[in-house]
Design a protein around this motif. Structure first.
Motif, short mmCIF file in Angstrom:
data_model
loop_
_atom_site.label_atom_id
_atom_site.label_comp_id
_atom_site.label_asym_id
_atom_site.label_seq_id
_atom_site.Cartn_x
_atom_site.Cartn_y
_atom_site.Cartn_z
N TYR A 39 0.69 -1.36 0.03
CA TYR A 39 -0.15 0.13 -0.04
C TYR A 39 0.68 1.36 0.16
CZ TYR A 39 -3.12 3.57 2.13
OH TYR A 39 -3.81 4.60 2.24
N ARG A 40 1.89 1.11 0.79
CA ARG A 40 2.89 2.26 0.84
C ARG A 40 4.26 1.76 0.39
NH1 ARG A 40 1.51 6.77 3.67
NH2 ARG A 40 -0.48 6.60 4.82
N VAL A 47 2.14 6.63 -0.50
CA VAL A 47 1.08 5.55 -0.98
C VAL A 47 1.11 5.46 -2.54
CG1 VAL A 47 -1.68 5.49 -1.27
CG2 VAL A 47 -0.59 6.54 0.68
N SER A 51 -1.27 0.06 -6.05
CA SER A 51 -1.30 -1.09 -5.00
C SER A 51 -2.94 -1.41 -5.18
CB SER A 51 -0.93 -0.64 -3.62
OG SER A 51 -1.72 0.58 -3.35
N SER A 53 -6.85 -2.47 -3.89
CA SER A 53 -7.70 -1.75 -2.91
C SER A 53 -9.10 -2.30 -3.02
CB SER A 53 -7.87 -0.17 -2.78
OG SER A 53 -8.37 0.09 -4.22
N LEU A 79 -5.55 1.31 -6.32
CA LEU A 79 -5.96 2.30 -5.45
C LEU A 79 -6.39 3.61 -6.01
CD1 LEU A 79 -6.14 3.08 -2.27
CD2 LEU A 79 -3.60 3.42 -2.42
N THR A 97 -8.08 1.32 4.37
CA THR A 97 -6.87 0.55 3.72
C THR A 97 -5.62 0.81 4.44
OG1 THR A 97 -7.94 1.66 1.70
CG2 THR A 97 -6.30 0.03 1.49
N THR A 98 -5.69 1.60 5.61
CA THR A 98 -4.52 2.04 6.35
C THR A 98 -3.56 0.97 6.77
OG1 THR A 98 -6.15 2.56 8.07
CG2 THR A 98 -5.28 4.34 6.97
N TRP A 101 -0.85 -3.95 5.97
CA TRP A 101 -0.15 -4.83 5.11
C TRP A 101 1.24 -4.98 5.96
CZ3 TRP A 101 -4.30 -5.06 2.23
CH2 TRP A 101 -4.91 -4.14 2.04
#
Ligand code: ZN
Length: 101
Positions: A39-40, A47, A51, A53, A79, A97-98, A101
């Motif tokens: 995600y990051r 971000v 990625s 989502s 995303l 979505t934070t 991961w």
């Protein structure tokens, strides 16, 4: 980011896992999604819009809130695609979505 909206305690993580397990292409742009992409970006911390989502698709959350956790209305999207699709109103779609991961 801390407390985001009302999804705590709901099986959202399970729903997400279910959607990702389909390994489908992006519901918005129909391109493949790299499900291993974080995600990051681990280096920059930014971000990554490519990625994965979970998108509310085909029915948007704004108009079909009762389908928010219906697997039939959840689809994987990039995303960035998810964001631009939800841009015109809903800002709540991304909060979930934070962390994990
Ligand atoms: Zn896409």
């Amino acid at each position: 980011m801390g407390a985001n909206s009302g999804r705590r305690g709901r099986p959202w993580n399970r729903l997400k896992a279910e959607v990702y397990a389909r390994r489908s292409t992006c519901c918005r742009c129909r391109q493949a999604i790299d499900y291993t992409r974080p995600y990051r970006d681990p280096l920059t911390g930014k971000v990554d819009s490519l990625s994965k989502s979970v998108d509310h698709y085909p029915h948007p959350l704004e108009t079909h809130p009762h389908l928010a956790e219906d697997p039939a209305n959840l689809a994987a999207a990039h995303l960035g695609c998810n964001l631009s699709a939800g841009m015109k109103g809903a800002t709540s779609t991304l909060g979930e979505t934070t962390e994990e991961w």
